[in-house]
Design a protein around this motif. Structure first.
Motif, PDB file in Angstrom:
ATOM      1  N   GLU A  96       0.758  -0.934  -0.199  1.00 29.43           N
ATOM      2  CA  GLU A  96       0.064  -0.085  -0.026  1.00 29.43           C
ATOM      3  C   GLU A  96       0.808   1.065  -0.143  1.00 29.43           C
ATOM      4  OE1 GLU A  96      -1.718   0.713   4.802  1.00 29.43           O
ATOM      5  OE2 GLU A  96      -1.792  -1.193   3.907  1.00 29.43           O
ATOM      6  N   LYS A  97       0.021   2.847  -0.268  1.00 27.73           N
ATOM      7  CA  LYS A  97       1.257   3.465  -0.499  1.00 27.73           C
ATOM      8  C   LYS A  97       1.990   3.300   0.874  1.00 27.73           C
ATOM      9  CE  LYS A  97       1.520   8.396  -1.037  1.00 27.73           C
ATOM     10  NZ  LYS A  97       2.523   8.506  -1.983  1.00 27.73           N
ATOM     11  N   ASP A  98       3.310   4.209   0.627  1.00 32.41           N
ATOM     12  CA  ASP A  98       4.562   4.070   1.794  1.00 32.41           C
ATOM     13  C   ASP A  98       4.340   3.090   2.826  1.00 32.41           C
ATOM     14  OD1 ASP A  98       5.008   6.446   0.433  1.00 32.41           O
ATOM     15  OD2 ASP A  98       3.552   7.437   2.428  1.00 32.41           O
ATOM     16  N   LYS A  99       3.961   1.216   2.485  1.00 37.18           N
ATOM     17  CA  LYS A  99       3.972   0.061   3.320  1.00 37.18           C
ATOM     18  C   LYS A  99       4.149  -0.583   2.353  1.00 37.18           C
ATOM     19  CE  LYS A  99       2.329  -1.343   7.887  1.00 37.18           C
ATOM     20  NZ  LYS A  99       1.526  -0.611   8.815  1.00 37.18           N
ATOM     21  N   LEU A 100       4.698  -1.631   3.022  1.00 33.16           N
ATOM     22  CA  LEU A 100       5.148  -3.332   2.510  1.00 33.16           C
ATOM     23  C   LEU A 100       5.046  -3.641   3.797  1.00 33.16           C
ATOM     24  CD1 LEU A 100       8.416  -2.941   0.346  1.00 33.16           C
ATOM     25  CD2 LEU A 100       5.199  -3.891  -0.491  1.00 33.16           C
ATOM     26  N   GLU A 119       8.483  -6.040   7.751  1.00 29.10           N
ATOM     27  CA  GLU A 119       7.622  -5.050   7.151  1.00 29.10           C
ATOM     28  C   GLU A 119       8.831  -3.973   6.604  1.00 29.10           C
ATOM     29  OE1 GLU A 119       3.786  -3.410   8.939  1.00 29.10           O
ATOM     30  OE2 GLU A 119       5.727  -2.260   9.613  1.00 29.10           O
ATOM     31  N   VAL A 120       8.232  -3.161   5.722  1.00 30.75           N
ATOM     32  CA  VAL A 120       9.325  -2.291   4.836  1.00 30.75           C
ATOM     33  C   VAL A 120       8.256  -0.585   5.210  1.00 30.75           C
ATOM     34  CG1 VAL A 120      10.855  -0.680   3.360  1.00 30.75           C
ATOM     35  CG2 VAL A 120      10.730  -3.012   3.523  1.00 30.75           C
ATOM     36  N   VAL A 121       8.523   0.225   5.596  1.00 31.78           N
ATOM     37  CA  VAL A 121       7.837   1.534   5.425  1.00 31.78           C
ATOM     38  C   VAL A 121       8.501   3.131   5.877  1.00 31.78           C
ATOM     39  CG1 VAL A 121       6.007   3.079   7.602  1.00 31.78           C
ATOM     40  CG2 VAL A 121       6.732   0.471   7.996  1.00 31.78           C
ATOM     41  N   ARG A 122       8.137   3.526   4.352  1.00 30.17           N
ATOM     42  CA  ARG A 122       8.238   5.008   4.014  1.00 30.17           C
ATOM     43  C   ARG A 122       7.941   6.074   4.772  1.00 30.17           C
ATOM     44  NH1 ARG A 122       9.816   7.625  -1.722  1.00 30.17           N
ATOM     45  NH2 ARG A 122       9.838   9.313  -0.538  1.00 30.17           N
TER      46      ARG A 122
END
Length: 170
Positions: A96-100, A119-122
């Protein structure tokens, strides 16, 4: 003077020509192409460098965000001599936008153990990578370039001539 038959044919040709022009203008005159896995990442506000070179394809359910990215085989490399990463031939998760999230298929070596990045979060100009119990943040500028399997971002010194270095998944 044209006959009614010739007038009908002329109007039919003119109508077809009009439809062709309108269709070309509406669709921009270009064929639609499927975006790459890297372009999909960018559309969700992620830099391309979180995936190594060589993604052969992907599938994405745009309603749920569930995705799979595919490579020829598994892939490993070091970044800046400190972090060792492994990518399986299939990476899955939810985007989703800005989040894996719910990631599987990517792991990092911490001390002597391999742990999954889940998890990866921008957050602005930073990316937070989580392994569940811990996370680490890195500037987004570190991910503008895609690493290469076998050598990461330092391929010119290690491998002359480049090339992808995938190993068969077992």
């Amino acid at each position: 003077m044209p006959t009614q038959y010739q007038t009908t044919i002329s109007l039919t040709i003119l109508s077809l020509f009009h439809v062709l022009i309108v269709t070309t203008v509406v669709h921009g005159g270009a064929t639609t192409t499927t975006p790459t896995a890297y372009e999909v990442l960018q559309s969700y506000d992620f830099p391309i460098g979180i995936l190594p070179i060589g993604a052969t394809g992907y599938d994405l359910d745009t309603k749920t965000g569930k995705f799979n990215a595919y490579f020829k085989g598994s892939c490993s490399f070091s970044l800046e001599g400190s972090y060792q990463l492994k990518y399986k031939s299939k990476i899955s998760g939810v985007i989703e936008k800005d989040k894996l999230r719910n990631l599987s298929g990517v792991s990092v070596k911490i001390l002597f153990m391999w742990v999954d990045i889940v998890e990866v979060v921008r957050k602005g100009d930073n990316l937070q990578f989580s392994v569940g119990i811990a996370s680490a943040g890195f500037g987004i500028e570190n991910f503008f370039e895609c690493p290469q399997c076998g050598c990461g971002l330092d391929c010119n010194r290690k491998i002359k001539g480049g090339g992808e270095h995938f190993v068969s998944s077992s």
